[in-house]
Motif scaffolding. Structure first.
Motif, PDB file in Angstrom:
ATOM      1  N   ASP A   1       0.825  -1.216   0.000  1.00  0.00           N
ATOM      2  CA  ASP A   1       0.000   0.000   0.000  1.00  0.00           C
ATOM      3  C   ASP A   1       0.855   1.260   0.000  1.00  0.00           C
ATOM      4  O   ASP A   1       0.465   2.296   0.561  1.00  0.00           O
ATOM      5  CB  ASP A   1      -0.938   0.009   1.218  1.00  0.00           C
ATOM      6  N   VAL A   2       2.022   1.156  -0.600  1.00  0.00           N
ATOM      7  CA  VAL A   2       2.918   2.303  -0.725  1.00  0.00           C
ATOM      8  C   VAL A   2       3.404   2.375  -2.168  1.00  0.00           C
ATOM      9  O   VAL A   2       3.664   1.350  -2.790  1.00  0.00           O
ATOM     10  CB  VAL A   2       4.133   2.170   0.235  1.00  0.00           C
ATOM     11  N   LYS A   3       3.541   3.591  -2.692  1.00  0.00           N
ATOM     12  CA  LYS A   3       3.992   3.764  -4.067  1.00  0.00           C
ATOM     13  C   LYS A   3       5.517   3.756  -4.147  1.00  0.00           C
ATOM     14  O   LYS A   3       6.208   4.170  -3.219  1.00  0.00           O
ATOM     15  CB  LYS A   3       3.451   5.075  -4.637  1.00  0.00           C
ATOM     16  N   HIS A   4       5.997   3.282  -5.290  1.00  0.00           N
ATOM     17  CA  HIS A   4       7.438   3.230  -5.535  1.00  0.00           C
ATOM     18  C   HIS A   4       8.052   4.626  -5.480  1.00  0.00           C
ATOM     19  O   HIS A   4       9.126   4.838  -4.899  1.00  0.00           O
ATOM     20  CB  HIS A   4       7.694   2.583  -6.899  1.00  0.00           C
ATOM     21  N   THR A   5       7.356   5.615  -6.062  1.00  0.00           N
ATOM     22  CA  THR A   5       7.864   6.991  -6.067  1.00  0.00           C
ATOM     23  C   THR A   5       7.938   7.576  -4.669  1.00  0.00           C
ATOM     24  O   THR A   5       8.827   8.381  -4.367  1.00  0.00           O
ATOM     25  CB  THR A   5       6.973   7.872  -6.951  1.00  0.00           C
ATOM     26  N   GLU A   6       7.012   7.176  -3.808  1.00  0.00           N
ATOM     27  CA  GLU A   6       7.015   7.687  -2.437  1.00  0.00           C
ATOM     28  C   GLU A   6       8.224   7.174  -1.662  1.00  0.00           C
ATOM     29  O   GLU A   6       8.844   7.915  -0.890  1.00  0.00           O
ATOM     30  CB  GLU A   6       5.714   7.294  -1.723  1.00  0.00           C
ATOM     31  N   VAL A   7       8.572   5.903  -1.872  1.00  0.00           N
ATOM     32  CA  VAL A   7       9.735   5.333  -1.178  1.00  0.00           C
ATOM     33  C   VAL A   7      11.023   5.989  -1.682  1.00  0.00           C
ATOM     34  O   VAL A   7      11.936   6.268  -0.898  1.00  0.00           O
ATOM     35  CB  VAL A   7       9.784   3.810  -1.375  1.00  0.00           C
ATOM     36  N   ILE A   8      11.088   6.250  -2.982  1.00  0.00           N
ATOM     37  CA  ILE A   8      12.270   6.937  -3.535  1.00  0.00           C
ATOM     38  C   ILE A   8      12.425   8.311  -2.891  1.00  0.00           C
ATOM     39  O   ILE A   8      13.531   8.729  -2.514  1.00  0.00           O
ATOM     40  CB  ILE A   8      12.156   7.060  -5.063  1.00  0.00           C
ATOM     41  N   SER A   9      11.305   9.026  -2.751  1.00  0.00           N
ATOM     42  CA  SER A   9      11.344  10.355  -2.130  1.00  0.00           C
ATOM     43  C   SER A   9      11.760  10.262  -0.664  1.00  0.00           C
ATOM     44  O   SER A   9      12.506  11.110  -0.164  1.00  0.00           O
ATOM     45  CB  SER A   9       9.973  11.029  -2.245  1.00  0.00           C
ATOM     46  N   LEU A  10      11.294   9.223   0.032  1.00  0.00           N
ATOM     47  CA  LEU A  10      11.682   9.037   1.435  1.00  0.00           C
ATOM     48  C   LEU A  10      13.172   8.747   1.560  1.00  0.00           C
ATOM     49  O   LEU A  10      13.843   9.242   2.475  1.00  0.00           O
ATOM     50  CB  LEU A  10      10.862   7.905   2.058  1.00  0.00           C
ATOM     51  N   LEU A  11      13.702   7.941   0.654  1.00  0.00           N
ATOM     52  CA  LEU A  11      15.144   7.650   0.675  1.00  0.00           C
ATOM     53  C   LEU A  11      15.952   8.922   0.422  1.00  0.00           C
ATOM     54  O   LEU A  11      16.982   9.152   1.062  1.00  0.00           O
ATOM     55  CB  LEU A  11      15.476   6.585  -0.374  1.00  0.00           C
ATOM     56  N   LYS A  12      15.486   9.749  -0.509  1.00  0.00           N
ATOM     57  CA  LYS A  12      16.181  11.023  -0.766  1.00  0.00           C
ATOM     58  C   LYS A  12      16.183  11.882   0.493  1.00  0.00           C
ATOM     59  O   LYS A  12      17.186  12.519   0.829  1.00  0.00           O
ATOM     60  CB  LYS A  12      15.497  11.773  -1.904  1.00  0.00           C
ATOM     61  N   PHE A  13      15.046  11.891   1.190  1.00  0.00           N
ATOM     62  CA  PHE A  13      14.956  12.696   2.411  1.00  0.00           C
ATOM     63  C   PHE A  13      15.898  12.162   3.482  1.00  0.00           C
ATOM     64  O   PHE A  13      16.589  12.932   4.165  1.00  0.00           O
ATOM     65  CB  PHE A  13      13.516  12.701   2.935  1.00  0.00           C
ATOM     66  N   MET A  14      15.943  10.838   3.638  1.00  0.00           N
ATOM     67  CA  MET A  14      16.800  10.251   4.678  1.00  0.00           C
ATOM     68  C   MET A  14      18.278  10.412   4.363  1.00  0.00           C
ATOM     69  O   MET A  14      19.095  10.566   5.277  1.00  0.00           O
ATOM     70  CB  MET A  14      16.443   8.770   4.855  1.00  0.00           C
ATOM     71  N   TYR A  15      18.646  10.388   3.096  1.00  0.00           N
ATOM     72  CA  TYR A  15      20.053  10.489   2.723  1.00  0.00           C
ATOM     73  C   TYR A  15      20.510  11.941   2.535  1.00  0.00           C
ATOM     74  O   TYR A  15      21.691  12.240   2.696  1.00  0.00           O
ATOM     75  CB  TYR A  15      20.317   9.701   1.443  1.00  0.00           C
ATOM     76  N   GLN A  16      19.583  12.845   2.177  1.00  0.00           N
ATOM     77  CA  GLN A  16      19.956  14.230   1.896  1.00  0.00           C
ATOM     78  C   GLN A  16      19.431  15.225   2.930  1.00  0.00           C
ATOM     79  O   GLN A  16      19.935  16.340   3.020  1.00  0.00           O
ATOM     80  CB  GLN A  16      19.433  14.649   0.510  1.00  0.00           C
ATOM     81  N   GLY A  17      18.384  14.804   3.659  1.00  0.00           N
ATOM     82  CA  GLY A  17      17.804  15.713   4.637  1.00  0.00           C
ATOM     83  C   GLY A  17      16.743  16.632   4.065  1.00  0.00           C
ATOM     84  O   GLY A  17      16.170  17.456   4.784  1.00  0.00           O
ATOM     85  N   GLU A  18      16.441  16.497   2.785  1.00  0.00           N
ATOM     86  CA  GLU A  18      15.412  17.313   2.159  1.00  0.00           C
ATOM     87  C   GLU A  18      14.940  16.649   0.872  1.00  0.00           C
ATOM     88  O   GLU A  18      15.651  15.827   0.283  1.00  0.00           O
ATOM     89  CB  GLU A  18      15.924  18.721   1.843  1.00  0.00           C
TER      90      GLU A  18
END
Length: 258
Positions: free
Chosen positions: A78-95
């Motif tokens: 129940d999660v989109k692939h694009t949403e997880v990519i965005s979350l990874l960017k946030f966790m690795y970059q902080g934004e």
């Protein structure tokens, strides 16, 4: 008496430590170096580092502690692939940049996965949404009250008349299926509707040309609050003329909204 010598200490600081650490993690992620966890979402696989996920999310940290696997695979439903990519960017970059239309869903996913830095934003976003809803409801109530008050004042101008005569109002749908209202030759488009307060608000169809004509329908009663603010003549002299030009049935009984 023995003399005690104290050795000096020097403080060494890496001024760009945070930036280097962030860019280093991101570089390892992009190059797929030393990755030790895989996230499966919507049939696609995303590699990451357990250390980064653990630091950024208690949810992932507990998974890794309870399942000490060398390279676990986490399946997200129940999660989109694009949403997880965005979350990874946030966790690795902080934004990360998120479109306004996708923000609410994105924050819900972040809350579900307990992503630090986004959980508070999710709560803050809900508070802002609730506050805006309350403000809009309050504004609707005030607009309705002012409309009714103005109509009552107009009806009291002539003491010999009990009711104010209101020209026939006709409701219809535009060619695109949009609700419209026709009154005294002017066509109005519905701009907002509230089921809670049983009210609808209309603006002149020529609004894009600067026309300020408007009206409302409250509790099925027509409120001609801004019908005299048009900056152009009426498009149709009567409903009969309007229906004739549009090739519609002219043998109908016009409905009065009182």
């Amino acid at each position: 008496m023995a003399t005690k010598l104290l050795s000096k200490e020097f403080s060494l600081r890496w001024n760009d430590f945070c930036n280097n650490l962030t860019s280093g993690f991101l570089s390892h992620l992009n190059e797929n170096n030393l990755v030790d966890v895989t996230i499966a979402v919507e049939g696609q696989l995303l590699a990451a580092h357990k250390l980064v996920l653990s630091v950024c999310s208690p949810y992932f940290k507990n998974i890794f502690k309870e399942n000490p696997c060398q390279h676990p695979v986490i399946i997200l439903k129940d999660v989109k692939h694009t949403e997880v990519i965005s979350l990874l960017k946030f966790m690795y970059q902080g934004e990360v940049n998120i479109k306004q239309d996708d923000l609410s869903t994105f924050l819900k996913v972040a809350q579900m996965l307990q992503i630090k830095g986004l959980e508070d934003e999710s709560v803050h976003s809900r508070r802002i949404t609730n506050r805006n809803n309350k403000t809009r409801k309050k504004q609707v109530v005030e607009d309705n009250y002012n409309s009714i008050k103005k109509l009552k004042n107009e009806s009291n101008v002539d003491g010999d008349k009990d009711d104010v005569y209101v020209e026939p109002v006709v409701y219809r749908l535009s060619a695109r299926g949009r609700p419209q209202l026709v009154h005294e030759g002017y066509v109005y488009n519905m701009t907002s509707r509230s089921k809670v307060y049983n009210s609808s608000h209309y603006r002149c169809a020529e609004q894009h040309r600067g026309c300020r004509g408007k009206c409302s329908v409250i509790a099925e009663r027509f409120m001609p609050t801004g019908v005299h603010e048009h900056n152009h003549p009426p498009s149709y002299q009567s409903e009969y003329n309007y229906r004739k030009k549009k090739g519609l049935d002219t043998d109908i009984r016009e409905r009065l909204v009182q």
